[in-house]
Design an enzyme around this catalytic site. Structure first.
Site, short mmCIF file in Angstrom:
data_model
loop_
_atom_site.label_atom_id
_atom_site.label_comp_id
_atom_site.label_asym_id
_atom_site.label_seq_id
_atom_site.Cartn_x
_atom_site.Cartn_y
_atom_site.Cartn_z
N HIS A 60 0.85 -1.19 0.00
CA HIS A 60 0.00 0.00 0.00
C HIS A 60 0.89 1.24 0.00
O HIS A 60 2.01 1.21 0.52
CB HIS A 60 -0.88 0.02 1.25
CG HIS A 60 -2.00 -0.96 1.22
ND1 HIS A 60 -3.17 -0.75 1.89
CD2 HIS A 60 -2.13 -2.17 0.63
CE1 HIS A 60 -3.98 -1.78 1.71
NE2 HIS A 60 -3.36 -2.65 0.94
N GLU A 62 0.84 3.91 1.79
CA GLU A 62 1.25 4.33 3.13
C GLU A 62 2.42 3.50 3.64
O GLU A 62 3.39 4.04 4.19
CB GLU A 62 0.10 4.21 4.14
CG GLU A 62 -1.11 5.04 3.79
CD GLU A 62 -2.18 4.27 3.05
OE1 GLU A 62 -3.36 4.47 3.35
OE2 GLU A 62 -1.84 3.45 2.16
N CYS A 90 -6.49 2.09 5.50
CA CYS A 90 -7.16 0.85 5.88
C CYS A 90 -6.66 0.40 7.26
O CYS A 90 -5.77 1.03 7.83
CB CYS A 90 -6.86 -0.23 4.82
SG CYS A 90 -5.16 -0.84 4.89
N CYS A 93 -2.77 -0.19 7.34
CA CYS A 93 -1.99 1.04 7.28
C CYS A 93 -2.17 1.88 8.54
O CYS A 93 -1.22 2.51 9.02
CB CYS A 93 -2.36 1.83 6.03
SG CYS A 93 -1.88 0.96 4.52
#
Length: 160
Positions: A60, A62, A90, A93
């Site tokens: 991801h 992040e 999410c 993260c």
């Protein structure tokens, strides 16, 4: 460089940089989410989603940006850093934000399916050992439109 005297000006400036990262993701067929980690008004790291290209669920934006920031700063504690991300983080993260001690999170679009800073749940409200400051909805329209357009084009290409 843009005048970064106010918090609002800083937030817009750095969210624009995260949006630039999201565009890079879209260009290679990734969901257009971008992130930057900032310390003392300087971008320490910048990243975008790479789940499809890396074949890795952990890729991801992040997590990529947090990892790069840890390497750049030589440690895992990012307590002096801010994270700007185009989509509400999410649960995974959000956990990384807590564990890396990021002091402030700024995000653009809300994630009604997996958002863990407000939309579905706010993990920062739970009694973890760290609670960052959060600013939501910065350049929300631009961030949302980027995602909407990406998925519209994806659906159209699948239907052709």
């Amino acid at each position: 460089m843009m005048n970064l005297d106010s918090v609002e000006q800083r937030d817009i400036f750095f969210m624009t940089k995260a949006i630039e990262q999201a565009h890079l993701a879209a260009k290679i067929g990734e969901v257009p989410v971008g992130a930057v980690v900032v310390k003392d008004n300087e971008i320490i790291s910048a990243a975008f989603n790479k789940r499809e290209t890396s074949k890795n669920a952990l890729s991801h934006a992040e997590l990529e940006a947090i990892n790069k920031a840890c390497v750049a700063l030589g440690g895992w504690r990012l307590w002096q850093c801010e994270l700007y991300v185009t989509l509400e983080p999410c649960p995974m993260c959000t956990g990384a934000i807590i564990n890396s001690r990021i002091k402030r999170v700024v995000y653009g679009a809300y994630d009604k399916k997996a958002g863990s800073c407000k939309s579905v749940i706010n993990l920062f409200d739970l009694p973890y050992n760290h609670k960052p400051e959060v600013k939501d909805g910065v350049l929300e329209k631009e961030c949302s439109e980027l995602l909407t357009e990406f998925f519209r084009e994806l659906r159209q290409s699948r239907n052709n």
